[in-house]
Design a protein around this motif. Structure first.
Motif, mmCIF file in Angstrom:
data_model
loop_
_atom_site.group_PDB
_atom_site.id
_atom_site.type_symbol
_atom_site.label_atom_id
_atom_site.label_comp_id
_atom_site.label_asym_id
_atom_site.label_seq_id
_atom_site.Cartn_x
_atom_site.Cartn_y
_atom_site.Cartn_z
ATOM 1 N N GLU A 274 2.811 11.435 18.974
ATOM 2 C CA GLU A 274 3.111 12.731 18.369
ATOM 3 C C GLU A 274 1.928 13.237 17.545
ATOM 4 N N ASP B 21 0.351 16.232 13.605
ATOM 5 C CA ASP B 21 1.376 16.198 12.556
ATOM 6 C C ASP B 21 2.479 15.252 13.009
ATOM 7 N N LEU B 22 3.371 14.936 12.092
ATOM 8 C CA LEU B 22 4.554 14.130 12.418
ATOM 9 C C LEU B 22 5.788 14.868 11.938
ATOM 10 N N ALA B 23 6.767 14.969 12.813
ATOM 11 C CA ALA B 23 8.050 15.557 12.435
ATOM 12 C C ALA B 23 8.723 14.664 11.398
ATOM 13 N N ASP B 24 9.616 15.231 10.618
ATOM 14 C CA ASP B 24 10.300 14.463 9.570
ATOM 15 C C ASP B 24 11.004 13.235 10.140
ATOM 16 N N GLY B 25 11.654 13.380 11.287
ATOM 17 C CA GLY B 25 12.363 12.250 11.895
ATOM 18 C C GLY B 25 11.418 11.146 12.338
ATOM 19 N N THR B 26 10.279 11.529 12.894
ATOM 20 C CA THR B 26 9.279 10.539 13.315
ATOM 21 C C THR B 26 8.735 9.806 12.099
ATOM 22 N N TRP B 27 8.451 10.556 11.046
ATOM 23 C CA TRP B 27 7.965 9.949 9.801
ATOM 24 C C TRP B 27 9.000 8.959 9.260
ATOM 25 N N THR C 106 5.393 5.989 19.065
ATOM 26 C CA THR C 106 5.913 7.349 19.048
ATOM 27 C C THR C 106 5.136 8.200 18.042
ATOM 28 N N THR D 74 0.144 16.743 18.309
ATOM 29 C CA THR D 74 0.426 17.859 17.406
ATOM 30 C C THR D 74 -0.394 17.863 16.112
#
Length: 187
Positions: free
Chosen positions: A128, A134-140, A124, A132
């Motif tokens: 991502e 970048d990584l969203a906070d939830g993915t991180w 995932t 993008t």
């Protein structure tokens, strides 16, 4: 977008190698086509070999499986047949990746049933990051939970590195190495 030419744009060095190129190849590993292109510039090759020796070492926070998930998925997403073929032929078995998982890496996704929660978190993040940069906070957070903070940093670094490698092998138009194949299903 289709490639216009399949001929290599920079010919890999052919033996016999001069001393400086031979020393660079010794650092890089087996003299596959990509390494022989880099060895045309021994200083460049030595710098690349330094990074490679780190992430292939025991100091890496990633397991072999995690590293190969990142590399195989990144090269598949980038359509980098050369690098996909080299990694699948060399490391897929050692990383415990079966045919179904390789097919998922090539054309499926992290939600496919063949992945456990930790593999899914890695994939995932790769998807991502590819989409993008970048990584969203939830993915991180999910990735840190699955593999730890140090390995999360390495996922980002290896993913970025293999974007660069993928761009390089595509632009160079390197032919597949003997005994390797393209990304199944293509992208």
């Amino acid at each position: 977008m289709p490639l216009k030419s399949k001929r290599p744009r920079i010919a890999p060095l052919e033996p016999p190698y001069d001393d400086e190129s031979a020393a660079a190849l010794d650092l890089l590993g087996p003299p596959i086509g990509l390494f022989r292109v880099w060895a045309r510039r021994p200083d460049l090759a030595r710098g690349i070999a330094g990074w490679g020796s780190y992430y292939l070492s025991r100091r890496s926070a990633l397991t072999l499986r995690q590293r190969e998930l990142v590399i195989d998925r990144t090269t598949a997403l980038c359509g980098a047949d050369y690098e996909w073929g080299v990694h699948v032929a060399t490391f897929a078995g050692k990383a415990g990746l079966d045919a179904g998982q390789l097919a998922s890496l090539a054309t499926g996704g992290p939600a496919d049933a063949c992945w456990d929660a930790a593999d899914r978190a890695v994939l995932t993040a790769v998807d991502e990051f590819h989409a993008t940069a970048d990584l969203a906070d939830g993915t991180w957070a999910d990735l840190v939970t699955a593999v730890g903070e140090d390995a999360t940093l390495e996922v980002v670094l290896v993913c970025g590195w293999y974007h660069a490698i993928s761009f390089t092998v595509r632009a160079l138009r390197l032919p597949l190495e003997p005994g390797t194949g393209p990304v199944a299903g293509g992208r």
